[in-house]
Each structure stands twice: as structure tokens, then as C-alpha cells.
Enzyme design. Structure first.
Site, mmCIF file in Angstrom:
data_model
loop_
_atom_site.group_PDB
_atom_site.id
_atom_site.type_symbol
_atom_site.label_atom_id
_atom_site.label_comp_id
_atom_site.label_asym_id
_atom_site.label_seq_id
_atom_site.Cartn_x
_atom_site.Cartn_y
_atom_site.Cartn_z
ATOM 1 N N SER A 90 0.815 -1.222 0.000
ATOM 2 C CA SER A 90 0.000 0.000 0.000
ATOM 3 C C SER A 90 0.849 1.272 0.000
ATOM 4 O O SER A 90 0.364 2.330 -0.385
ATOM 5 C CB SER A 90 -0.941 0.017 1.216
ATOM 6 O OG SER A 90 -0.203 -0.139 2.412
ATOM 7 N N ASP A 115 4.928 -7.946 6.137
ATOM 8 C CA ASP A 115 5.629 -9.096 6.735
ATOM 9 C C ASP A 115 5.869 -8.818 8.213
ATOM 10 O O ASP A 115 5.651 -9.665 9.076
ATOM 11 C CB ASP A 115 6.992 -9.326 6.071
ATOM 12 C CG ASP A 115 6.903 -9.698 4.612
ATOM 13 O OD1 ASP A 115 6.494 -8.836 3.810
ATOM 14 O OD2 ASP A 115 7.245 -10.856 4.269
ATOM 15 N N HIS A 153 0.176 5.449 6.629
ATOM 16 C CA HIS A 153 0.561 5.673 5.230
ATOM 17 C C HIS A 153 1.076 7.099 5.059
ATOM 18 O O HIS A 153 0.810 7.972 5.880
ATOM 19 C CB HIS A 153 -0.644 5.421 4.320
ATOM 20 C CG HIS A 153 -1.032 3.969 4.285
ATOM 21 N ND1 HIS A 153 -1.976 3.433 5.125
ATOM 22 C CD2 HIS A 153 -0.569 2.955 3.539
ATOM 23 C CE1 HIS A 153 -2.080 2.134 4.891
ATOM 24 N NE2 HIS A 153 -1.236 1.805 3.932
#
Ligand SMILES: *[C@@H]1O[C@H](CO)[C@@H](O)[C@H](O)[C@H]1NC(C)=O
Ligand SMILES: *[C@@H]1O[C@H](CO)[C@@H](O)[C@H](O)[C@H]1NC(C)=O
Length: 378
Positions: free
Chosen positions: A61, A176, A316
Site C-alpha cells: 500500500s 511481513d 501511510h
């Protein structure tokens, strides 16, 4: 679907309203740097920036640029993929308004192909182009993205797989890491060795199928930094639970997260040092490690975290965040391998967008960093 459509409509009314950004209207470098090679280079170590005809990207993303154009206070808009603003490949604006690697590359080659425009997902060609990043992707998903990218490149009538020089930017690892702590700090199938093998597998697929390609990996960042962003900000804290349960797990301390992120950084460096992707003259793999040593988020002069850098979910990047990250990524790209910054000061707005070195005007690789003259034919 309906909800997404409504959101798109809303966002198109109010996006960009007053979001800060970073651009360089006055950026100039020595004019020789903008020239193509007289003949299309055959060695990956002698590729000038103007020789690069195709740009692509793989990742999650952060490369799909979720939320980058989200209006302040509208965390729902973080579901939107503002690919046109993405630091590795967004092409919505020009460098004078917004820094991205693609917007810089446009100055070297106005016909460069592959950059994203607008808001949309990876399977919408008109928006995404060669940005095959998928929100939520982990390192194990990059091989699939690589295959999709190769197929699109092969099918594109204006791209010559054999002759055109291509730049593929990859940034992966945050998801991850979000799964890592569920395994009591061992990482389980998100352990360093798996992360490393996943990256190798993906880059090998690119090497096997895309001659004349430079893969530039944006190195892992230290996610311990995230907790400093949402410190005392209840609103952001709640959102992080949803996005990254690992980050929220207080049993997994800041030091634990930081150590795990550094294992991933080590894995990336080991791939470079192994030389496995430097066995042919038409492909290379370069690591851009500027994020590695950063432990504090960007701060305002008053000592508060600079939330202008972040989308409304505090995770983000906002468009300003993308532009700043792109500036540091570019500055890292043009540094020779072995002399690249492993840490930059995100809080220092005076750091300029630098120019490539006129004495070695190529995309810096392991080999031209050791001996540039060997690749200099003019
Ligand atoms: C992690 O360790 C705790 C305490 O030893 C244990 O209760 C839990 O089941 C473990 N979780 C995993 C995923 O191994
Ligand atoms: C980073 O830059 C800011 C703003 O110029 C400055 O206040 C700060 O001391 C710098 N940090 C470091 C570690 O140099």
C-alpha cells in the site's frame, strides 16, 4: 463496491483541497546529465538516466499510495489508492509540484512509459500502468506481482522487452513485519530467511524475463518509529490495531520491532553482497538504504511529530510524505554503492534534491561505483 464508488466521488470533490506538497520548480543540473547515450548502452553499468524508457514498481500500500491524497480527518479515504502520487512511480504532477522518482525521470526522458496517474487499483491499466503494487502485499506476493508486470510489459506494443532499458522500483516488508510478532519474535514464516528468499525469488523472475533492467529496492524502514507517531493520539492508535496487529502488540517492544526490521535490512544487504544478480551485463539489483537508520518520525520545529507527512491513519504517507520520501530516495539512488546514506534527517526541509555526479552520470550500480571509467565511452 457502492461504498467505494461514493468515496471516489467524495474524494474527487475535496482531494487536494489544501494538502501540502513538495516540488522543485527550479531544479537544474548540468545539462550533460540530461543527454542520452549516443548509442543505446549494452551494459547495465553504463545507463544514463535519459536512457531509461520504462518505469515500473512492485510493493504494497505504500507503493499503491493508499491515502496519499486523503483529505485531513478522512481516514476512510485511506482505502483509495492514489497511485498518481506514489513516491516510486506516481506521475500525476510534475516535479515542480510533487517529487516522485517518475516525475524526476520525466525530465530526463519526457517519453518515459509506465508511471501511474490518478486513483485506482493495479488492474486498471489507465491508472496504474506499470505499478503492480497491491495493498496488503507481503514479500511472498512480490513474485506474483513480478509475473503480472512482465506480462503487461510483453503485451505492450510500445515497449521492446529486449532493447528498452527499464527501471523497476520495489518497496516491501511492512506487512511481513506486521505478521512477524505473532510468532513470538521468531518470525515464523516471516523470519529473515523467508523474507530474503521471497525477495530473491521475485528478483530472479524479473532477471529471467526482463533483459536490460535495473531493480532498485527501497530498503526496509525501522517500524519502531510508528509507535512514536501515534504516541498519545488515541485516534491513530485505534487505526493501527486494524492495520498492523504486530505494531500494537505491546509485548513486542520497540526494541523487538526495531531488531526484527534490522534483520530484514541485513537480508537485503546480503542479497546485494552475494552478487547473485550481477552475473550478467544487462541486469542489476541495487539497494537504496536511506530509511535503515531512521528511528524518529519527521518532527516539526516545536518538537511535535509532523503529521502533515502522514495520511489520516498516521501510517501511510500523505502526498507531502511521498514527495519527501521520493527526494531522499532519489538522493540515495545517485550516491555510489558503498557510499549511500543509511540514515537521513526527515525533519530537515533544507536538504536539497541533489544532482547526479557529472563524473559518473549513470544510474549507480555496484560495478560502476567501483570503477566508473570502465563504463564511460564518451
Ligand atoms: C507465544 O508465547 C506465549 C507464552 O509463552 C504462548 O502462550 C503463546 O502460545 C505463544 N504464541 C505463539 C504463536 O507461539
Ligand atoms: C534534523 O533537522 C532538524 C531541522 O533542521 C534539526 O532541528 C535536527 O537537529 C536535525 N537532527 C539531527 C539528528 O541532525
Amino acid at each position: 463496491m457502492l461504498r467505494a464508488a461514493v468515496l471516489v466521488a467524495l474524494a474527487s470533490c475535496i482531494a487536494f483541497a489544501a494538502l501540502p506538497d513538495l516540488g522543485y520548480p527550479q531544479w537544474t543540473c548540468d545539462s550533460s546529465l540530461f543527454q542520452k547515450s549516443k548509442k543505446v548502452p549494452t551494459s547495465v553499468h553504463g545507463v544514463r538516466f535519459a536512457d531509461i524508457k520504462v518505469i515500473g514498481a512492485l510493493g504494497d500500500s505504500l507503493t499503491a499510495a493508499n491515502g496519499a491524497g486523503a483529505p485531513k480527518g478522512d481516514p476512510l479515504a485511506v482505502i483509495l489508492q492514489y497511485r498518481g502520487l506514489a513516491f516510486q512511480i506516481g506521475g500525476d504532477k510534475s516535479l515542480s509540484e510533487h517529487v516522485t522518482i517518475a516525475n524526476i525521470m520525466k525530465l530526463f526522458n519526457p517519453n518515459i512509459l509506465g508511471y501511474s496517474n490518478g486513483i485506482g487499483s493495479a488492474n486498471v491499466w489507465e491508472i496504474s500502468k506499470l505499478n503492480q503494487a497491491i495493498p496488503g502485499a507481503e514479500s511472498g506476493d512480490v513474485s506474483g506481482q513480478a509475473r503480472a508486470l512482465i506480462q503487461i510489459i510483453r503485451d505492450h506494443p510500445q515497449i521492446s522487452v529486449k532493447d528498452d532499458w527499464k527501471l523497476i522500483n520495489i518497496f516491501i516488508g511492512a506487512n511481513d513485519m506486521c505478521a512477524y510478532c505473532g510468532n513470538n519474535g521468531t518470525g515464523g514464516n516471516h523470519a529473515k530467511a523467508n523474507f530474503k528468499q521471497n525477495l530473491i525469488n521475485a528478483v530472479q523472475i524479473l532477471k529471467d524475463n526482463l533483459p536490460r533492467t535495473i531493480v532498485s529496492l527501497t530498503g526496509m524502514f525501522d517500524m519502531g518509529m510508528l509507535r512514536k507517531i501515534d504516541h498519545d493520539k488515541y485516534f491513530c492508535d485505534g487505526l493501527h490495531v486494524f492495520e498492523c496487529p504486530c505494531e500494537k502488540n505491546r509485548g513486542f517492544t520497540n526494541d523487538d520491532i526495531s531488531a526484527a526490521c534490522h534483520l530484514y535490512m541485513d537480508a537485503e544487504q546480503e542479497i546485494v553482497d552475494s552478487g547473485i544478480f550481477d552475473t550478467t551485463d544487462d541486469f542489476t539489483f541495487v539497494l537504496q538504504p536511506f530509511f535503515n537508520g531512521i528511528t524518529v518520525p519527521p518532527m516539526k520545529p516545536d518538537g511535535e511529530v509532523d503529521l502533515d507527512w502522514f495520511a489520516p491513519d498516521c501510517f501511510h504517507f500523505s502526498q507531502l510524505g511521498h514527495a519527501n520520501v521520493a527526494k531522499h530516495l532519489w538522493n540515495n539512488i545517485i550516491q555510489p554503492v558503498g557510499m549511500k546514506d543509511h540514515k537521513v534527517n526527515l525533519s530537515d526541509p533544507t536538504i536539497p534534491l541533489r544532482c547526479p555526479d557529472t563524473s559518473c552520470p549513470f544510474f549507480r550500480t555496484t560495478k560502476n561505483s567501483a570503477n566508473c571509467a570502465a563504463y564511460y565511452h564518451e
